[in-house]
Design an enzyme around this catalytic site. Structure first.
Site, mmCIF file in Angstrom:
data_model
loop_
_atom_site.group_PDB
_atom_site.id
_atom_site.type_symbol
_atom_site.label_atom_id
_atom_site.label_comp_id
_atom_site.label_asym_id
_atom_site.label_seq_id
_atom_site.Cartn_x
_atom_site.Cartn_y
_atom_site.Cartn_z
ATOM 1 N N LYS A 73 0.850 -1.182 0.000
ATOM 2 C CA LYS A 73 0.000 0.000 0.000
ATOM 3 C C LYS A 73 0.893 1.242 0.000
ATOM 4 O O LYS A 73 1.877 1.303 0.741
ATOM 5 C CB LYS A 73 -0.895 -0.026 1.240
ATOM 6 N N SER A 149 -9.096 2.703 3.590
ATOM 7 C CA SER A 149 -8.129 3.313 2.705
ATOM 8 C C SER A 149 -7.284 2.301 1.936
ATOM 9 O O SER A 149 -6.536 2.678 1.025
ATOM 10 C CB SER A 149 -7.217 4.252 3.504
ATOM 11 N N SER A 173 -9.641 0.613 7.821
ATOM 12 C CA SER A 173 -9.075 0.651 6.469
ATOM 13 C C SER A 173 -8.593 -0.683 5.928
ATOM 14 O O SER A 173 -8.267 -0.788 4.752
ATOM 15 C CB SER A 173 -7.927 1.665 6.412
#
Length: 493
Positions: A73, A149, A173
Site C-alpha cells: 500500500k 483506505s 481501512s
C-alpha cells in the site's frame, strides 16, 4: 502459470519450496494478471516490475512466503529508493532512503514486491478516490467503490493480481475494503505490528498494519511473521502462546457472541441486516451462544473523540509535509477537505486533544465490561453494501462553501460543515472505528453476497490480545462457508 488464481500465498510458496515453479514464473503470472485487469481497476499505481524481476531471480530469503508476488500500500510502508506519496500530490516526489521495519519483514518473508497500491490522500477516507491517482474500482462491479483506505490492495487481491497484499487500518481501512471486496481482513491489536523506524505510533496508536487475503491461513501466517516490536516501539504486547497459524487448526469451542442489529448513526441497509441474520444462523448452527445486545459503547463519544484525533493528526501531517518540502503548504498542495480539516486541527487546544484521548480510555473500559460477558462482538462490517464511485465525495455545493469560508474565515462554520460530512460518512461505516480507539483486534469475514452480487462482510471484535480467538473462529467459518471459490467476473476497461 495457468492456475495462478487457484492458489493462496501459502500454496504458492509451497510450490516454490518443492521446486515445482520458480519465483520468476509466479512474478510473470502476477504481472500478466495485473496487465489484464488493472487498466479497468486502477488498483496498482506504481509498478516496480524491473526490480521485482531482479529479486525473483534470486536468491530469496527462505521465509514462509518465499517467491510469492506481493504489493505494498502506498501509505506508511517505506521502500527505500521508491516514492512514497501517501496518496498526496505534495508528497509524490518524497523518496525514503530506508525500508520501514514492516517492509524489511515482508522482504525477509521472501515476498517479491512488484508494485504499490492506491490509497486516498493520507489514508483519510473509507473510499479510494484520490485526486493524485484517480479512483480505484471494485472488481465485483466497476461502478462501485472497493472502500478504503486499503482500496487498491483489496481490489488487487479480489481481482487475482496477488493472493495477499499489504494494508493498514486506522478506522477500518483493512476491514472496510475486505467487506466490499469479499476478502478476509484482520486489524491486529495495538502494538502487535511495528511502524518504525520512521514512525513510533500513528494516529495516537489507532493505526495497525497487516494484510488483506483470500484465505484465513495466509493472514495468520503473515501475522506470525511480522508481529513483535522493533527498537524503540512505544508498545509491546505479549505474543500468542502457540502462534496465530496454529490457532487456525484449533476449534474455537462454544463462544459467547453478542451481536448488534441496529446502526448508531443512521439506518442499517436491509442487505446488511440479511447478512447479519445469516451469520447469526451460521454461528448458532456451529454451536456458539449468540445474543442480540445493545451497542456496548457511547457512539457519540466515539464520534467526537475520533474526529478530534483525526483533525489534530491531519494538521500535524501537513506540518510535517511542509518541513519535508522546506516551505509552508498552500491550499492547492492537498485536497480541499484535507486542508479544511487541518485548519480545524490547528484550532484545537491541547486540552481539547487530551480530553478526546480520555474518551478513548472510557470507550476501552466500556468494551472491557462487555467482554466480561461475551468473547466477541458481532456487527455488520458496514451499514451499507459497497457504495458507488463518487457517492461519498463532498457535494459540489458544500465544497464551494468550504472554499469561501476558508478564504474569508470562520472556523465554527468550517467545523459545522465538516462535522456534518463526517457524520454522513460515519452513517455508512459506523462499526469499525471502536476497535482502533480501544486497540482491540477485529476482523471482517466474507460470508454473504447480496442479490446484486456484491459482497457484505461480518465484523467480529475480540478483547485486546485475543487474535487467536478470531483466527480460530475465522477458520471454522471458512470451512463451513468457503468463500475463496467466489470470484468476480473479469473487469472491463
Amino acid at each position: 502459470m495457468n492456475d495462478y488464481l487457484d492458489h493462496d500465498a501459502t500454496s504458492l510458496s509451497q510450490l516454490v519450496r518443492q521446486g515445482q515453479i520458480h519465483p520468476s514464473e509466479l512474478l510473470n503470472a502476477a504481472i500478466a494478471r495485473c496487465g489484464a485487469v488493472n487498466p479497468a481497476l486502477n488498483a496498482v499505481i506504481v509498478p516496480l516490475f524491473e526490480q521485482a524481476a531482479t529479486a525473483a531471480a534470486g536468491p530469496l530469503p527462505d521465509g514462509p512466503f518465499s517467491g510469492v508476488p506481493f504489493l505494498l500500500k502506498d501509505l506508511l510502508a517505506a521502500l527505500a529508493g521508491v516514492p512514497l506519496s501517501n496518496g498526496c500530490k505534495a508528497m509524490r516526489h518524497f523518496v525514503p532512503d530506508v525500508d520501514s521495519e514492516l517492509v524489511r519483514r515482508f522482504k525477509a518473508a521472501g515476498l517479491v514486491i512488484f508494485g504499490k497500491t492506491n490509497t486516498p490522500e493520507l489514508g483519510l477516507l473509507g473510499y479510494t478516490e484520490p485526486i493524485l491517482w484517480g479512483p480505484t474500482r471494485n472488481p465485483w462491479s466497476a461502478a462501485h467503490s472497493p472502500g478504503g483506505s486499503s482500496g487498491g490492495a483489496a481490489a488487487a487481491v479480489a481481482a487475482g493480481i496477488v493472493p495477499m497484499a499489504h494494508g493498514g487500518d486506522g478506522g477500518g481501512s483493512i476491514r472496510i475494503p475486505a467487506s466490499n471486496c469479499g476478502l478476509f481482513g484482520l486489524k491486529p491489536s495495538r502494538g502487535r505490528v511495528p511502524l518504525g523506524p520512521l514512525i513510533g505510533e500513528a494516529w495516537q496508536g489507532a493505526v495497525q498494519e497487516g494484510v488483506l487475503s483470500r484465505s484465513v491461513r495466509d493472514s495468520a501466517a503473515m501475522l506470525d511473521w511480522i508481529a513483535g516490536p522493533d527498537s524503540g516501539s512505544p508498545y509491546e504486547i505479549a505474543p500468542p502462546a502457540a502462534g496465530f497459524l496454529a490457532a487456525c487448526t484449533r476449534p474455537p469451542g462454544a463462544l459467547r457472541i453478542g451481536f448488534v442489529r441496529t446502526a448508531p448513526a443512521g439506518p442499517l441497509h436491509a442487505d446488511c441486516v440479511a447478512a447479519l441474520d445469516d451469520t447469526v444462523t451460521l454461528l448458532q448452527r456451529l454451536g456458539h451462544h449468540v445474543d442480540e445486545v445493545a451497542l456496548p459503547y457511547d457512539f457519540e463519544l466515539l464520534l467526537e473523540s475520533y474526529l478530534t484525533m483525526y483533525y489534530g493528526e491531519i494538521a500535524a501531517d501537513l506540518r510535517w509535509i511542509g518541513q519535508l518540502l522546506g516551505r509552508q503548504l498552500r491550499r492547492d498542495d492537498v485536497e480541499l477537505e484535507t486542508w479544511v480539516m487541518s485548519r480545524l486541527g490547528n484550532a484545537l487546544s491541547a486540552a481539547d486533544f487530551s480530553s478526546a484521548k480520555r474518551g478513548w480510555n472510557q470507550l476501552g473500559r466500556e468494551m472491557g465490561r462487555f467482554h466480561q460477558q461475551y468473547d466477541l462482538l458481532l456487527t455488520p462490517t458496514l451499514a451499507t453494501p459497497p457504495v458507488r464511485i463518487g457517492e461519498l465525495r463532498t457535494p459540489g455545493t458544500i465544497r464551494s462553501a468550504l472554499r469561501t469560508v476558508d478564504t474569508f474565515g470562520g472556523i465554527r462554520l468550517l467545523r459545522g460543515a465538516i462535522h456534518a460530512e463526517a457524520r454522513r460518512n460515519f452513517s455508512r461505516m459506523p462499526f469499525t472505528q471502536i476497535a482502533n480507539l480501544t486497540g482491540q483486534p477485529a476482523m471482517s469475514v466474507p460470508l454473504h453476497w447480496n442479490a446484486a452480487g456484491l459482497p457484505i462482510g461480518s465484523q467480529f471484535i475480540a478483547a485486546i490480545n485475543r487474535e487467536e480467538c478470531l483466527f480460530s473462529l475465522a477458520a471454522q467459518l471458512e470451512s463451513a462457508r468457503p468463500w475463496a471459490m467466489r470470484r468476480p467476473a473479469p473487469p472491463q476497461a
